[in-house]
Design a protein around this motif. Structure first.
Motif, PDB file in Angstrom:
ATOM      1  N   ASP A  61     -66.071   3.144  81.527  1.00 22.99           N
ATOM      2  CA  ASP A  61     -67.018   1.513  81.658  1.00 22.99           C
ATOM      3  C   ASP A  61     -67.848   1.468  79.974  1.00 22.99           C
ATOM      4  O   ASP A  61     -67.876   0.507  79.367  1.00 22.99           O
ATOM      5  N   GLU A  62     -68.708   3.107  79.716  1.00 27.13           N
ATOM      6  CA  GLU A  62     -68.802   2.685  78.340  1.00 27.13           C
ATOM      7  C   GLU A  62     -68.015   2.733  77.071  1.00 27.13           C
ATOM      8  O   GLU A  62     -68.317   2.068  76.308  1.00 27.13           O
ATOM      9  N   SER A 107     -65.088   1.103  77.832  1.00 28.61           N
ATOM     10  CA  SER A 107     -65.024  -0.218  77.525  1.00 28.61           C
ATOM     11  C   SER A 107     -65.970  -0.255  76.892  1.00 28.61           C
ATOM     12  O   SER A 107     -65.698  -1.769  75.902  1.00 28.61           O
ATOM     13  N   ARG A 108     -67.181  -0.373  77.399  1.00 31.06           N
ATOM     14  CA  ARG A 108     -68.033  -1.681  76.141  1.00 31.06           C
ATOM     15  C   ARG A 108     -67.658  -1.229  75.251  1.00 31.06           C
ATOM     16  O   ARG A 108     -68.010  -2.334  74.441  1.00 31.06           O
ATOM     17  N   ASN A 159     -65.969   0.389  73.478  1.00 30.76           N
ATOM     18  CA  ASN A 159     -64.855  -1.370  72.449  1.00 30.76           C
ATOM     19  C   ASN A 159     -64.994  -2.575  72.196  1.00 30.76           C
ATOM     20  O   ASN A 159     -64.554  -2.964  71.757  1.00 30.76           O
ATOM     21  N   SER A 160     -65.369  -3.193  73.476  1.00 28.92           N
ATOM     22  CA  SER A 160     -65.701  -4.671  73.035  1.00 28.92           C
ATOM     23  C   SER A 160     -66.378  -4.377  72.223  1.00 28.92           C
ATOM     24  O   SER A 160     -66.070  -5.959  71.610  1.00 28.92           O
ATOM     25  N   VAL A 161     -67.373  -4.131  71.874  1.00 24.93           N
ATOM     26  CA  VAL A 161     -68.662  -4.088  71.021  1.00 24.93           C
ATOM     27  C   VAL A 161     -67.816  -3.913  69.169  1.00 24.93           C
ATOM     28  O   VAL A 161     -68.123  -5.009  68.912  1.00 24.93           O
ATOM     29  N   LEU A 169     -64.657  -4.688  68.622  1.00 28.09           N
ATOM     30  CA  LEU A 169     -63.197  -5.450  69.112  1.00 28.09           C
ATOM     31  C   LEU A 169     -64.484  -6.678  68.203  1.00 28.09           C
ATOM     32  O   LEU A 169     -64.143  -7.389  67.470  1.00 28.09           O
ATOM     33  N   GLY A 170     -65.299  -6.295  69.321  1.00 27.19           N
ATOM     34  CA  GLY A 170     -66.117  -8.080  68.389  1.00 27.19           C
ATOM     35  C   GLY A 170     -66.558  -7.807  67.022  1.00 27.19           C
ATOM     36  O   GLY A 170     -65.899  -9.310  66.381  1.00 27.19           O
ATOM     37  N   LYS A 171     -66.976  -6.742  66.622  1.00 25.80           N
ATOM     38  CA  LYS A 171     -67.672  -6.431  65.058  1.00 25.80           C
ATOM     39  C   LYS A 171     -66.321  -7.018  64.447  1.00 25.80           C
ATOM     40  O   LYS A 171     -66.387  -7.667  63.188  1.00 25.80           O
ATOM     41  N   LYS A 208     -63.705  -8.790  64.534  1.00 31.04           N
ATOM     42  CA  LYS A 208     -63.253 -10.059  64.772  1.00 31.04           C
ATOM     43  C   LYS A 208     -64.638 -10.526  64.212  1.00 31.04           C
ATOM     44  O   LYS A 208     -63.621 -11.880  62.946  1.00 31.04           O
TER      45      LYS A 208
END
Length: 61
Positions: free
Chosen positions: A41-42, A44-45, A47-49, A51-53, A55
């Motif tokens: 979970d961490e 994934s979290r 990676n999402s952060v 990926l957002g940066k 983008k």
């Protein structure tokens, strides 16, 4: 989760995994799976952060 907390969680995961393979205890297996989920979970979290940066950086170009 801060880097030190992540490190400590991974250390705990490895300890549980080693204990499980030594004892084959179902209780230890369950604890190991819970710890694996926490780590997954961490990851994934973060990676999402990241990926957002990425983008956001692309939009700024």
């Amino acid at each position: 989760m801060k880097p030190k907390q992540f490190f400590e969680a991974v250390v705990k995961l490895r300890q549980l995994q080693k204990e499980y393979f030594r004892t084959r205890s179902s209780i230890t297996l369950q604890a190991s799976k819970r710890q694996e989920k926490l780590i997954d979970d961490e990851i994934s979290r973060v990676n999402s952060v990241l990926l957002g940066k990425n983008k956001q950086g692309e939009l700024g170009l």
